[in-house]
Motif scaffolding. Sequence first.
Motif, PDB file in Angstrom:
ATOM      1  N   ILE A 227       0.769  -1.129  -0.019  1.00  0.00           N
ATOM      2  CA  ILE A 227      -0.104  -0.075   0.198  1.00  0.00           C
ATOM      3  C   ILE A 227       1.033   1.375   0.097  1.00  0.00           C
ATOM      4  CG2 ILE A 227      -1.920   1.410   1.318  1.00  0.00           C
ATOM      5  CD1 ILE A 227      -2.597  -1.365   2.587  1.00  0.00           C
ATOM      6  N   PRO A 228       0.662   2.195  -1.023  1.00  0.00           N
ATOM      7  CA  PRO A 228       1.389   3.475  -1.076  1.00  0.00           C
ATOM      8  C   PRO A 228       0.835   4.301   0.176  1.00  0.00           C
ATOM      9  CG  PRO A 228      -0.209   3.554  -2.564  1.00  0.00           C
ATOM     10  CD  PRO A 228      -0.241   2.121  -2.091  1.00  0.00           C
ATOM     11  N   VAL A 229       1.719   5.015   1.138  1.00  0.00           N
ATOM     12  CA  VAL A 229       1.335   5.451   2.202  1.00  0.00           C
ATOM     13  C   VAL A 229       2.318   6.789   2.354  1.00  0.00           C
ATOM     14  CG1 VAL A 229       1.124   5.861   4.676  1.00  0.00           C
ATOM     15  CG2 VAL A 229       0.465   3.740   3.449  1.00  0.00           C
ATOM     16  N   PRO A 230       1.897   8.144   2.148  1.00  0.00           N
ATOM     17  CA  PRO A 230       2.571   9.318   2.397  1.00  0.00           C
ATOM     18  C   PRO A 230       2.911   9.349   4.007  1.00  0.00           C
ATOM     19  CG  PRO A 230       0.534   9.752   0.993  1.00  0.00           C
ATOM     20  CD  PRO A 230       0.371   8.481   1.715  1.00  0.00           C
ATOM     21  N   ARG A 231       4.151   9.489   4.343  1.00  0.00           N
ATOM     22  CA  ARG A 231       4.441   9.839   5.625  1.00  0.00           C
ATOM     23  C   ARG A 231       5.531  10.996   5.749  1.00  0.00           C
ATOM     24  NH1 ARG A 231       3.305   5.756   9.257  1.00  0.00           N
ATOM     25  NH2 ARG A 231       5.032   6.510  10.510  1.00  0.00           N
ATOM     26  N   ILE A 232       5.501  11.495   7.141  1.00  0.00           N
ATOM     27  CA  ILE A 232       6.698  12.555   7.294  1.00  0.00           C
ATOM     28  C   ILE A 232       7.749  11.494   7.838  1.00  0.00           C
ATOM     29  CG2 ILE A 232       7.477  14.376   8.600  1.00  0.00           C
ATOM     30  CD1 ILE A 232       5.264  14.929   6.671  1.00  0.00           C
ATOM     31  N   VAL A 233       8.916  11.637   7.100  1.00  0.00           N
ATOM     32  CA  VAL A 233      10.229  10.750   7.568  1.00  0.00           C
ATOM     33  C   VAL A 233      11.303  11.848   7.501  1.00  0.00           C
ATOM     34  CG1 VAL A 233      11.772   8.895   7.012  1.00  0.00           C
ATOM     35  CG2 VAL A 233       9.267   8.566   6.414  1.00  0.00           C
ATOM     36  N   ASN A 234      12.032  11.826   8.850  1.00  0.00           N
ATOM     37  CA  ASN A 234      12.970  12.976   9.159  1.00  0.00           C
ATOM     38  C   ASN A 234      12.653  14.330   8.563  1.00  0.00           C
ATOM     39  OD1 ASN A 234      14.611  10.689   9.886  1.00  0.00           O
ATOM     40  ND2 ASN A 234      15.304  10.421   7.684  1.00  0.00           N
ATOM     41  N   GLY A 235      11.242  14.528   9.088  1.00  0.00           N
ATOM     42  CA  GLY A 235      10.821  15.958   8.949  1.00  0.00           C
ATOM     43  C   GLY A 235      10.329  16.210   7.295  1.00  0.00           C
ATOM     44  N   GLU A 236      10.409  15.309   6.604  1.00  0.00           N
ATOM     45  CA  GLU A 236      10.128  15.641   5.020  1.00  0.00           C
ATOM     46  C   GLU A 236       9.048  14.640   4.715  1.00  0.00           C
ATOM     47  OE1 GLU A 236      12.343  15.168   0.600  1.00  0.00           O
ATOM     48  OE2 GLU A 236      13.257  14.882   2.591  1.00  0.00           O
ATOM     49  N   ARG A 237       8.079  15.188   3.693  1.00  0.00           N
ATOM     50  CA  ARG A 237       7.070  14.131   3.360  1.00  0.00           C
ATOM     51  C   ARG A 237       7.610  13.391   2.254  1.00  0.00           C
ATOM     52  NH1 ARG A 237       2.094  12.943   4.855  1.00  0.00           N
ATOM     53  NH2 ARG A 237       1.572  15.285   5.515  1.00  0.00           N
ATOM     54  N   VAL A 238       7.358  12.037   2.297  1.00  0.00           N
ATOM     55  CA  VAL A 238       7.785  11.090   1.443  1.00  0.00           C
ATOM     56  C   VAL A 238       6.809   9.905   1.248  1.00  0.00           C
ATOM     57  CG1 VAL A 238      10.336  11.542   1.910  1.00  0.00           C
ATOM     58  CG2 VAL A 238       9.000   9.649   3.048  1.00  0.00           C
ATOM     59  N   LEU A 239       6.846   9.271   0.030  1.00  0.00           N
ATOM     60  CA  LEU A 239       5.845   8.227  -0.192  1.00  0.00           C
ATOM     61  C   LEU A 239       6.510   6.886   0.162  1.00  0.00           C
ATOM     62  CD1 LEU A 239       3.343   7.373  -1.383  1.00  0.00           C
ATOM     63  CD2 LEU A 239       4.457   6.888  -3.689  1.00  0.00           C
ATOM     64  N   THR A 240       6.026   6.361   1.215  1.00  0.00           N
ATOM     65  CA  THR A 240       6.471   5.106   1.596  1.00  0.00           C
ATOM     66  C   THR A 240       5.302   3.975   0.987  1.00  0.00           C
ATOM     67  OG1 THR A 240       5.105   4.885   3.484  1.00  0.00           O
ATOM     68  CG2 THR A 240       7.325   6.189   3.725  1.00  0.00           C
ATOM     69  N   HIS A 241       5.818   2.823   1.371  1.00  0.00           N
ATOM     70  CA  HIS A 241       4.933   1.685   1.158  1.00  0.00           C
ATOM     71  C   HIS A 241       4.755   0.947   2.327  1.00  0.00           C
ATOM     72  CE1 HIS A 241       5.372   2.690  -3.212  1.00  0.00           C
ATOM     73  NE2 HIS A 241       4.344   1.936  -3.271  1.00  0.00           N
ATOM     74  N   SER A 242       3.486   0.684   2.874  1.00  0.00           N
ATOM     75  CA  SER A 242       3.386  -0.203   3.858  1.00  0.00           C
ATOM     76  C   SER A 242       3.254  -1.687   3.548  1.00  0.00           C
ATOM     77  CB  SER A 242       1.796   0.139   4.597  1.00  0.00           C
ATOM     78  OG  SER A 242       1.401  -0.941   5.431  1.00  0.00           O
ATOM     79  N   ILE A 243       4.082  -2.477   3.865  1.00  0.00           N
ATOM     80  CA  ILE A 243       4.360  -3.865   3.538  1.00  0.00           C
ATOM     81  C   ILE A 243       3.938  -4.700   4.510  1.00  0.00           C
ATOM     82  CG2 ILE A 243       5.664  -5.835   2.257  1.00  0.00           C
ATOM     83  CD1 ILE A 243       7.282  -3.358   1.162  1.00  0.00           C
ATOM     84  N   GLY A 244       2.963  -5.828   4.413  1.00  0.00           N
ATOM     85  CA  GLY A 244       2.484  -6.390   5.795  1.00  0.00           C
ATOM     86  C   GLY A 244       2.426  -7.997   5.244  1.00  0.00           C
ATOM     87  N   ILE A 245       2.510  -8.630   6.171  1.00  0.00           N
ATOM     88  CA  ILE A 245       2.334 -10.240   5.850  1.00  0.00           C
ATOM     89  C   ILE A 245       1.242 -10.706   6.776  1.00  0.00           C
ATOM     90  CG2 ILE A 245       3.364 -12.570   6.268  1.00  0.00           C
ATOM     91  CD1 ILE A 245       5.831 -11.587   5.359  1.00  0.00           C
ATOM     92  N   VAL A 246       0.448 -11.440   6.360  1.00  0.00           N
ATOM     93  CA  VAL A 246      -0.687 -11.869   7.039  1.00  0.00           C
ATOM     94  C   VAL A 246      -0.295 -13.523   7.042  1.00  0.00           C
ATOM     95  CG1 VAL A 246      -3.177 -12.384   7.539  1.00  0.00           C
ATOM     96  CG2 VAL A 246      -2.388 -10.099   6.616  1.00  0.00           C
TER      97      VAL A 246
END
Length: 618
Positions: A227-246
Amino acid sequence: MRDHYDVIIAGGGPAGSTLAALLARTSDLKVAIFEKDEFPREHIGESFAHPLIPVLAESGALAKVLASNCWVKKFGGIYSWARQGPSRAFFDHANWAVDRVHRWALHVNRSEFDQILLEHARDLGVDVTTGMAVTDFAAAANGCQVTLADGTAVSGAYFVDASGRQQSLVTKKPREWLSGYRNIAIWQHYLGGLPAQGLDGDWNIFREKNLSPIGCFAFPDGWCWYIPVPRIVNGERVLTHSIGIVTSPEVLKEPGKDFTDSEVFLRTVRGVPRLADLVAEVTPISDQMMTVTNYSRVNERFADLDRHWILIGDASYFVDPLFSSGVAFAANQAASAALLLRTTLRAELSPGLVRDLWQDYDHEWHGMAEVFALSIDQWYHMIGADNPGSAYWHRRNSSPHLDMPDRSFDALLNTAFTPDLLLIMTRGTGRMSDLAIDGPYQQARAHVMLTEPEPDAVLVAAPGVRMRAGVALDVPGFKAVLPPADLELDTPAAVRAAVAEYWTDPVAAEANGGLGVPSPTASPVPCHRFEFDSDALVDSGSGATGFSVRGVDSHDGAPQLWEILSRGPVVYGELGSRLAPGQRVLLQRLIKAGMVTVKTAARQTTPGTEAAEVTLAD
């Protein structure tokens, strides 16, 4: 903080905040939210389904969410589980194919999204207290009282538990399992992931217009989300990906499969077909993996009018996250609860009709939970059949538990299989007949469905059954979401056109009164209820306390059906051709309830003649 509120809500997540906002916009009720955490806070469930969007628009929160930077627009899903290649679908794919208007949802950073919804409720005049849990609930003579973590007692007319998956504050009982499968989810956020819509293959309907889907990828020990998730990382807005295992807790105990270890986790997802193409260069934003357990559980009751409480969201039920349904269900459940509370507190209906609505809330939302859980189990069963060498999936290729209450029968008849799920699970055919017949949903439906009467069978209304006019909650009541095709409801062309226009800009649509798309939770809908006289209250105008069968007038054509049945015995072959699809379903429910009896027509020929007489046998 007031000493007394009309509605006290425990929990400020999407369910509680949406309920509070809807009440604030549509009434002058005094509403309070008590949330145990300080916001912002991390939460699982970062990808949503499209029935959420109209509710957020109606609550007024959608415009604020879209004005933020915490989201990515979502158009559907990619589900890679079979050797033949991924299944995929846009939201409401069948109607998109007709009007070419995309229905959409969101991928979000939950900490920001939840805070926007909670602050929106506060902006509308809701009293919001964070860092303060509700620790106890007690029914009172004319309402209820809750106790807060600091010992403060607050009274209210009604209490809503939206506090999440912890043991219910009001029932104080462990939840029942909706599914026999026991799963655990492990996840983290990563930088450097490639967009899922960029995957190669003619099957990828998202690539041409760069439309973001969720990615779900099965592997021998479970499945992964992406899942693409915009987050604040080290004070900067970046696009991360939430990766999960069920997976299941048992898998984690096997050598080399402790996915809570960040290195083992990353090595595993890089070995999953197609997902591997997206995560080759990812790096985690933290070494601390997150986990959550216990999917697919349900409370025995969702509402109690006499004790003045309602459950919404995960406090009522939660299901496996495979189809990103949780927040959409929670918000629409909140819309139903808002209607229930407004109607009750305005005292515009008789006490019996109010009680009917509370029973509807409990019965119909239980049906939604049970049928959706069965559909996910059907999906797991099909993956299991395609992965015979996997111990994890083999355990999900077993027979379902078929000892279901009567409400499940109603649900399986009244709640259509979600069409987008059906399209994916049938690899594009969209036919129920293409679902595996030995899967949990199909077996459960076969278990509760009655055999259609023979054409010469005779139907007779059972003695002591009456029909009364009333009102009902229209559940699920998804606004701007057209009924699934297998319900065969006749949606007017003008409404279909209005729904298509609505989805081009839901915020503007709500500002223009919804563009003629009716809200199913604006007010109770007309209905007729069938019940045995012995189970009704003495005052026939006050509603019934016993078992009843409900027919929503716009769906089921109950009065017309009962007019035919109440005239006397009728031959099914003559009746069946005159019934609309909704009336056929209602008739099945009446037969199941024993309110209509089916008598076989035994034809006897007198020896030496060609004349035949018909006798009736039970």
